[in-house]
Design an enzyme around this catalytic site. Structure first.
Site, PDB file in Angstrom:
ATOM      1  CG  ASP A   1      -1.770   1.191   1.365  1.00  0.00           C
ATOM      2  OD1 ASP A   1      -2.393   1.577   0.367  1.00  0.00           O
ATOM      3  OD2 ASP A   1      -1.805   1.771   2.469  1.00  0.00           O
TER       4      ASP A   1
ATOM      5  CG  ASP B   1      -1.244   7.723   0.588  1.00  0.00           C
ATOM      6  OD1 ASP B   1      -0.130   8.030   0.123  1.00  0.00           O
ATOM      7  OD2 ASP B   1      -2.307   8.058   0.043  1.00  0.00           O
TER       8      ASP B   1
END
Length: 190
Positions: free
Chosen positions: A11, A13
């Site tokens: 992922d 952020d």
């Protein structure tokens, strides 16, 4: 053909860079964690493929546009390259929660995009690293090993889902991406 057991999907952020409840809306707000860039470089230097799967609903919400997102990803690639590594593919979903798409995590669309882009038949045995439950759910849907980092929304995710820390849980938990990479490289994968 690349083997899925040599792929780590991240992922963005909260894993690679600082997250914000008000969104990362411009390049100036995109601030990588100090050890994340080096961790990605260590992975790719050890022969691992690295991909990124990121929900970017700020586009649908009108907070920023695709050109801004492209600039953030160009900076990510530049920094990883300067550190001696590479990111093999970045998949992103521009839709909001009510967008009706099949790419927004927890759905596995972004991960399937990565699988196709990298020429893999399956993602079973790969690693999905995230800071939210939806990251882990997307990974589980394709047979990836689940890793939760405490950075970003990770501590909140763990507090809201204490079963993730249970001994019986298949999810591995690390303080940050660097901690996971150190552990993974110490496992002496072939």
């Amino acid at each position: 053909m690349t083997s899925p057991d040599r792929l780590v999907i991240l992922d963005r952020d909260g894993v690679i860079n600082q997250d914000s409840d008000s969104y990362v809306k411009c390049l100036a707000e995109w601030v990588p964690y100090p050890t994340a860039i080096q961790a990605i470089a260590r992975l790719s230097g050890a022969g691992w493929m690295v991909a990124v799967a990121t929900n970017q609903s700020g586009i649908a919400r009108g907070y920023y546009d695709e050109a801004t997102l492209d600039a953030m990803h160009a900076e990510l690639n530049r920094r990883v390259g300067e550190a001696g590594g590479r990111i093999d593919y970045i998949a992103w979903c521009p839709h909001g929660p009510d967008g009706g798409c099949d790419c927004r995590k927890p759905l596995p669309g972004l991960l399937n995009e990565i699988r196709l882009a990298l020429g893999m038949k399956t993602l079973a045995g790969s690693w999905m690293v995230g800071d939210s439950l939806r990251d882990l759910q997307a990974g589980e849907a394709v047979g990836a090993h689940s890793v939760l980092v405490r950075t970003g929304k990770g501590e909140r995710t763990l507090a809201e889902n204490p079963e993730l820390a249970d001994q019986a849980s298949a999810t591995r938990i690390f303080d940050d991406l660097s901690g996971f990479v150190t552990w993974l490289l110490d496992q002496q994968y072939p």
